[in-house]
Design an enzyme around this catalytic site. Structure first.
Site, short mmCIF file in Angstrom:
data_model
loop_
_atom_site.label_atom_id
_atom_site.label_comp_id
_atom_site.label_asym_id
_atom_site.label_seq_id
_atom_site.Cartn_x
_atom_site.Cartn_y
_atom_site.Cartn_z
N ASP A 111 38.84 50.34 79.46
CA ASP A 111 40.14 50.51 80.10
C ASP A 111 40.33 49.31 81.03
OD1 ASP A 111 42.25 51.12 81.81
OD2 ASP A 111 41.75 53.25 81.94
N TYR B 136 39.08 56.64 86.17
CA TYR B 136 40.38 57.16 86.62
C TYR B 136 40.40 58.69 86.51
CZ TYR B 136 45.43 57.89 86.56
OH TYR B 136 46.69 58.33 86.82
N ARG C 266 59.39 57.51 65.24
CA ARG C 266 58.07 57.99 65.67
C ARG C 266 56.97 57.16 65.03
NH1 ARG C 266 55.73 61.77 62.88
NH2 ARG C 266 57.57 63.04 62.65
N LYS D 33 50.63 49.70 85.93
CA LYS D 33 49.92 49.02 87.02
C LYS D 33 50.14 47.51 86.92
CE LYS D 33 48.27 53.21 87.81
NZ LYS D 33 47.22 53.76 86.99
C1 PLP Z 1 46.96 54.77 85.90
C2 PLP Z 1 45.77 54.65 85.08
C3 PLP Z 1 45.65 55.32 83.84
C4 PLP Z 1 46.68 56.29 83.33
O1 PLP Z 1 47.84 55.71 82.89
P1 PLP Z 1 49.26 56.43 82.85
O2 PLP Z 1 50.15 55.36 82.28
O3 PLP Z 1 49.60 56.85 84.24
O4 PLP Z 1 49.13 57.59 81.91
C5 PLP Z 1 44.52 55.10 83.08
N1 PLP Z 1 43.53 54.30 83.51
C6 PLP Z 1 43.59 53.67 84.71
C7 PLP Z 1 42.45 52.80 85.13
C8 PLP Z 1 44.70 53.81 85.52
O5 PLP Z 1 44.72 53.18 86.72
#
Ligand code: PLP
Length: 198
Positions: free
Chosen positions: A171, A99, A47, A196
């Site tokens: 992000d 998001y 962890r 992604k």
């Molecule tokens: C998909 C996404 C997330 C969330 O990520 P997860 O791995 O699904 O928890 C956060 N920010 C953006 C811009 C995303 O496209």
């Protein structure tokens, strides 16, 4: 000198495996042995750290040209951890297009945690400046938004943020470090969802 496309072939060096394997093994152990009581060992419990995760963290830090990387089991967990540095009473400016999961995390969890949040169009520097309050601690946005692809200048926003002593948290899921390296443009923290483009 390595260019971006080959950056991870040799760096950061991954020497720490016991077999000479040229890819990092997936360590499935939860617990690591102490050779003697009180020995200083790198990992004791998965962890808190494990060699596989550390390799990914070092590689992501290298791609983003950051000092450190931290991996979590999802993008939302990473965003949660980044926002958990704030405390009750702090105010955040947040891009008005973000998001959906991040929106819900902010409004359904972090409001209860005691943060206040103002949504702003981060493409509009004067709107950002007008929304800054004495307790504002950070500005959080997606430089290219999911899903409408609105583009915000990281260098302009982070320049303004630094004038007011705010952190800039980005992000970067939609561009990946191949196309955009926010830390080089003045951001303080960069986050990815690995589901992604990464
Ligand atoms: C998909 C996404 C997330 C969330 O990520 P997860 O791995 O699904 O928890 C956060 N920010 C953006 C811009 C995303 O496209």
């Amino acid at each position: 000198m390595t260019e971006f496309n080959t950056k991870l072939v040799h760096q950061p060096a991954q020497h720490d495996n016991n077999t000479g394997a040229v890819t990092v093994p997936i360590y499935k152990a939860t617990t690591f042995k102490y050779p003697e009581v009180c020995a200083q060992i790198k990992d004791d419990y998965s962890r808190s750290g494990n060699p596989t995760r550390r390799a990914v963290e070092e590689q992501l830090a290298a791609l983003e040209e950051g000092d450190y990387g931290f991996c979590f089991s999802s993008g939302m967990a990473a965003i949660h951890a980044a926002l958990a540095i704030f405390k009750k009473g702090d105010h955040l400016l947040v891009g008005n297009q973000i998001y959906g999961g991040t929106f819900r995390l902010l409004h359904e969890f972090f409001k209860r945690w005691g943060l206040t949040i103002t949504a702003v169009d981060t493409r509009d520097l004067s709107a950002i400046e007008q929304a800054i309050q004495p307790n504002t601690k950070a500005i959080y946005f997606e430089p290219v938004t999911n899903p409408l692809l609105k583009v915000t200048s990281i260098s302009q926003v982070s320049q303004l943020a630094h004038q007011y002593n705010l952190l800039t948290i980005v992000d970067n899921t939609f561009l990946s470090p191949y196309l955009l390296r926010p830390l080089n443009l003045g951001a303080d923290i960069v986050i990815h969802s690995a589901t992604k483009y990464l």
